[in-house]
Every structure is written in structure tokens, then in C-alpha cells.
Design a protein around this motif. Sequence first.
Motif, mmCIF file in Angstrom:
data_model
loop_
_atom_site.group_PDB
_atom_site.id
_atom_site.type_symbol
_atom_site.label_atom_id
_atom_site.label_comp_id
_atom_site.label_asym_id
_atom_site.label_seq_id
_atom_site.Cartn_x
_atom_site.Cartn_y
_atom_site.Cartn_z
ATOM 1 N N TRP A 94 2.732 11.742 -2.846
ATOM 2 C CA TRP A 94 3.584 10.756 -3.515
ATOM 3 C C TRP A 94 4.796 10.605 -2.689
ATOM 4 O O TRP A 94 5.655 10.020 -2.654
ATOM 5 N N ARG A 106 -0.399 2.388 -6.117
ATOM 6 C CA ARG A 106 -0.887 3.616 -5.484
ATOM 7 C C ARG A 106 -2.381 3.813 -5.744
ATOM 8 O O ARG A 106 -3.065 4.462 -4.981
ATOM 9 N N ARG A 107 -2.880 3.255 -6.820
ATOM 10 C CA ARG A 107 -4.298 3.395 -7.174
ATOM 11 C C ARG A 107 -5.175 2.396 -6.421
ATOM 12 O O ARG A 107 -6.279 2.729 -5.999
ATOM 13 N N ASN A 112 6.303 2.490 -1.461
ATOM 14 C CA ASN A 112 7.241 3.584 -1.725
ATOM 15 C C ASN A 112 8.668 3.212 -1.344
ATOM 16 O O ASN A 112 9.614 3.787 -1.876
ATOM 17 N N CYS A 143 -5.238 5.760 3.014
ATOM 18 C CA CYS A 143 -4.703 4.397 2.939
ATOM 19 C C CYS A 143 -3.891 4.063 4.179
ATOM 20 O O CYS A 143 -4.038 2.983 4.761
ATOM 21 N N TYR A 159 -7.201 8.151 -5.677
ATOM 22 C CA TYR A 159 -5.963 8.292 -6.436
ATOM 23 C C TYR A 159 -5.863 9.706 -7.026
ATOM 24 O O TYR A 159 -4.819 10.361 -6.915
ATOM 25 N N ASN A 166 -5.139 12.171 -4.221
ATOM 26 C CA ASN A 166 -3.754 12.075 -3.796
ATOM 27 C C ASN A 166 -2.817 12.752 -4.790
ATOM 28 O O ASN A 166 -1.848 13.410 -4.385
ATOM 29 N N TYR A 216 0.835 -1.208 0.000
ATOM 30 C CA TYR A 216 0.000 0.000 0.000
ATOM 31 C C TYR A 216 0.863 1.250 0.000
ATOM 32 O O TYR A 216 2.066 1.199 0.215
ATOM 33 N N ASN A 217 0.219 2.390 -0.230
ATOM 34 C CA ASN A 217 0.883 3.682 -0.329
ATOM 35 C C ASN A 217 0.788 4.400 1.018
ATOM 36 O O ASN A 217 -0.252 4.954 1.355
ATOM 37 N N ARG A 237 1.994 7.145 1.807
ATOM 38 C CA ARG A 237 1.894 8.600 1.628
ATOM 39 C C ARG A 237 0.454 9.070 1.445
ATOM 40 O O ARG A 237 0.179 10.251 1.519
ATOM 41 N N CYS A 238 -0.451 8.132 1.215
ATOM 42 C CA CYS A 238 -1.879 8.448 1.135
ATOM 43 C C CYS A 238 -2.422 8.420 2.566
ATOM 44 O O CYS A 238 -2.425 7.374 3.200
ATOM 45 N N ASP A 261 2.323 3.085 -9.879
ATOM 46 C CA ASP A 261 1.029 3.775 -9.968
ATOM 47 C C ASP A 261 -0.146 2.813 -9.776
ATOM 48 O O ASP A 261 -1.151 3.184 -9.177
#
Length: 123
Positions: free
Chosen positions: A123, A57-58, A40, A14, A114, A117, A7-8, A10-11, A54
Motif C-alpha cells: 500500500w 487498487r483492486r 497513490n 501492476c 488485490y 497485495n 494504477y497502483n 506499490r503493486c 481501494d
Amino acid sequence: MAFTVWYNTRCPVCNAGISRQQRRLIEAVKAGTIAFRDINLEPEALTAHGATLDDIRRRLHATDDAGRLVVGADVAIETWRRTPGEGWLARLFGNRLALPLTRFAYDRFADLLYAWNRRKGHW
């Protein structure tokens, strides 16, 4: 091999959701049956599966116990299945009648998140 969720971090949405799951799954994490990884820090981790940074991240991505790629709502459903007290969510949203709608709703929400973000520079 553990069920590994990518997972991201930075979100903010999330990261908060996964942090909550990690707390609920602390024993499974300690036992090594589930893991949560920040894409990341390892952006090429799932390239062998054809998933780009990506893509991850989506939508949530995971590898299951057999090393197969799991994407989107199916990751959430499997995580709920493994979370004490949340199996009912997996049964409700993952049954054969609800699953197509669950996947559709998840994908639309993921697209909106997404885009948000990207606008906010997470990011």
C-alpha cells in the motif's frame, strides 16, 4: 483529453505491467494521447466518478478521451488497442463473444492480486 490510466505503483505486478506498456507507448505518452498516473499520489483523483482508492487498487481505472470512466479489462483492451503490435490482443479479448469471459477472468485475477497485495502490505 488523453486516455489516462490510473494504477497502483506499490503493486509490483501492476507496476511492472504498466512500466512495460509505458515503454511501448512512449511516443503516445510524449504526444499526450495516453497517460499513466499513480493513484497513490492522487488518491482522490476519481472520486467524482465514484471510484475509491481501494477500487483503483483492486482494478485498473482510466478516463477516456471524453472523460468517461473505464474499468478493469476494458482498460487493458483499450491500452492494447493503442499499443503498436498489440491490437491483436484487443481484437482477441475484446470482441463481443470473448469480452464477457475476458472481464470475468480479469476480475478474478484482480481479486486475487488485490488480496495478495493486502497480505504483503503493498500500500
